[in-house]
Scaffold this motif. Sequence first.
Motif, mmCIF file in Angstrom:
data_model
loop_
_atom_site.group_PDB
_atom_site.id
_atom_site.type_symbol
_atom_site.label_atom_id
_atom_site.label_comp_id
_atom_site.label_asym_id
_atom_site.label_seq_id
_atom_site.Cartn_x
_atom_site.Cartn_y
_atom_site.Cartn_z
ATOM 1 N N ASN A 96 0.856 -1.190 0.000
ATOM 2 C CA ASN A 96 0.000 0.000 0.000
ATOM 3 C C ASN A 96 0.892 1.240 0.000
ATOM 4 O OD1 ASN A 96 -1.764 2.132 0.565
ATOM 5 N ND2 ASN A 96 -3.073 0.859 1.844
ATOM 6 N N VAL A 97 1.336 1.637 -1.195
ATOM 7 C CA VAL A 97 2.323 2.719 -1.294
ATOM 8 C C VAL A 97 1.712 4.079 -1.016
ATOM 9 C CG1 VAL A 97 3.736 1.397 -2.921
ATOM 10 C CG2 VAL A 97 1.988 2.958 -3.812
ATOM 11 N N ILE A 98 0.402 4.200 -1.166
ATOM 12 C CA ILE A 98 -0.250 5.489 -0.909
ATOM 13 C C ILE A 98 -0.317 5.766 0.592
ATOM 14 C CG2 ILE A 98 -2.434 6.749 -1.075
ATOM 15 C CD1 ILE A 98 -2.823 5.548 -3.835
ATOM 16 N N THR A 99 -0.730 4.768 1.368
ATOM 17 C CA THR A 99 -0.741 4.938 2.814
ATOM 18 C C THR A 99 0.663 5.183 3.353
ATOM 19 O OG1 THR A 99 -2.732 3.603 3.129
ATOM 20 C CG2 THR A 99 -1.243 3.809 5.011
ATOM 21 N N THR A 100 1.641 4.440 2.819
ATOM 22 C CA THR A 100 3.026 4.659 3.234
ATOM 23 C C THR A 100 3.464 6.089 2.936
ATOM 24 O OG1 THR A 100 3.616 2.339 2.894
ATOM 25 C CG2 THR A 100 5.420 3.929 2.888
ATOM 26 N N TYR A 101 3.061 6.611 1.771
ATOM 27 C CA TYR A 101 3.415 7.991 1.422
ATOM 28 C C TYR A 101 2.786 8.979 2.400
ATOM 29 C CZ TYR A 101 3.638 12.486 -0.858
ATOM 30 O OH TYR A 101 3.860 13.824 -1.109
ATOM 31 N N GLU A 102 1.535 8.747 2.751
ATOM 32 C CA GLU A 102 0.858 9.669 3.667
ATOM 33 C C GLU A 102 1.580 9.741 5.014
ATOM 34 O OE1 GLU A 102 -3.638 9.122 1.768
ATOM 35 O OE2 GLU A 102 -2.997 7.913 3.495
ATOM 36 N N TYR A 103 2.087 8.621 5.493
ATOM 37 C CA TYR A 103 2.896 8.641 6.724
ATOM 38 C C TYR A 103 4.246 9.308 6.459
ATOM 39 C CZ TYR A 103 -0.279 5.724 9.435
ATOM 40 O OH TYR A 103 -1.360 5.250 10.125
ATOM 41 N N TRP A 104 4.857 8.972 5.316
ATOM 42 C CA TRP A 104 6.169 9.533 4.977
ATOM 43 C C TRP A 104 6.103 11.056 4.903
ATOM 44 C CZ3 TRP A 104 7.805 12.456 0.773
ATOM 45 C CH2 TRP A 104 9.193 12.587 0.624
ATOM 46 N N ALA A 105 5.023 11.584 4.334
ATOM 47 C CA ALA A 105 4.875 13.036 4.201
ATOM 48 C C ALA A 105 4.807 13.733 5.563
ATOM 49 C CB ALA A 105 3.621 13.360 3.381
#
Length: 408
Positions: A15-24
């Motif tokens: 789930n790369v979108i959820t990971t991005y949201e945390y990364w941001a």
Amino acid sequence: MTKIVKIIYAAGPGNVITTYEYWAKNQDDPSQVSVTYSGQFYDVCRDLDAEGYVISSSSDKKLLKAANFTLEHRPLPGRNASGIFYHLGQIWYGLRLIVSALLFKADFAVVADGTTHWFLLSLLPVFGVKVVPTLHCVLWRKYQVPSGKEKLILNLNRRFFAKDCTAILVASEDIAEQVKQLTGNQHAPIVEFLPTYRRSEFAGVVDPDINASPFRVLFAGRIERDKGVFDLLEIAKRFAAENRQNITFDVCGNGSQLESLRLAAQQAGVTATFVCYGYCNKPQMREMFNRSHAVIVPTTTDFVEGFNQVVAEAILAGRPVITSAVCPALSYVGSGVVEVPPNDTQAYGDAILKLSDDREFYEQKRRNCLALQEQFYDVSKGWAAALSSVIQSLAEKANLPISQKITV
């Protein structure tokens, strides 16, 4: 105008979108123990001032555009199919990936294994796209001869690894050796990487109490036959027959064989010492590690194994590991492992008894675990550093503008 370097990344099913949201928000994805590869990719793009397009094969179809990133969940057709339908799904997905890379005007394509058949990606260099495969699993089962169909695919892939990719990222020495064998040592440069962890993930793990009874053996992973879970049950049945009630198995994970395994344990009358917990979240797994004395990874020769991060996590938790050379991680943590022959249920059981009954032997293995931990905290050995070094080198040769830093 200065050209911005563009990197497309086919990231596998996460789930790369959820990971991005945390990364941001400068946070790690809390669903994973290790630092996710997609999170590391975002780091690389940020630190190299590059634009990224990440495509995941997650079944949850989504699209997100944010800052310098385009993030897409693009389901892989025929993921669970077999025969010709599986191969058609691989080809279709690969052709779509190629089109996406060209429309994105990518300079680099970083592609995880399982995305498509590698030989299809030989088309990308024709259009000036430099391809970097990232191999997390062996190319074929280590102790089995590839079938006729598998040999055909491997032969088709040979040219890609030999001539058409620009570098190869590999998660283990076993994978590197198979690439060398496939290409007759005529391959693109190979760069190894290790899974990366934060120290904070293991800060709450306590030292095992060797005096505590029962002696607890932890399995964590997919509940599938080729992961060796039914071999564990045979060991539990053996111990029950030998009246070794002071050894228990905690089996954590989900999979298609979970209910079958539970039923088989019930029928064998060993549910008091062989407990299937199903899926466990991070706090639950931390507690399982705290309770455990040792970790077992009994993957069979029927499975195409990757590094198997459970081995690294056991070492970081200070728990000796019982496994075989089917698991590529063995070569990195050998002194903290009790190695047994592949598929040898008797030997697995004997190794458990050795750890349980020989305190000096157990303590030596536990101390060895502590000496092996630093490599998994060292970001210079991680995937982000490996990918960054490859892209920096290639970009400099092509006179592409990039930054020179990398942080994880």
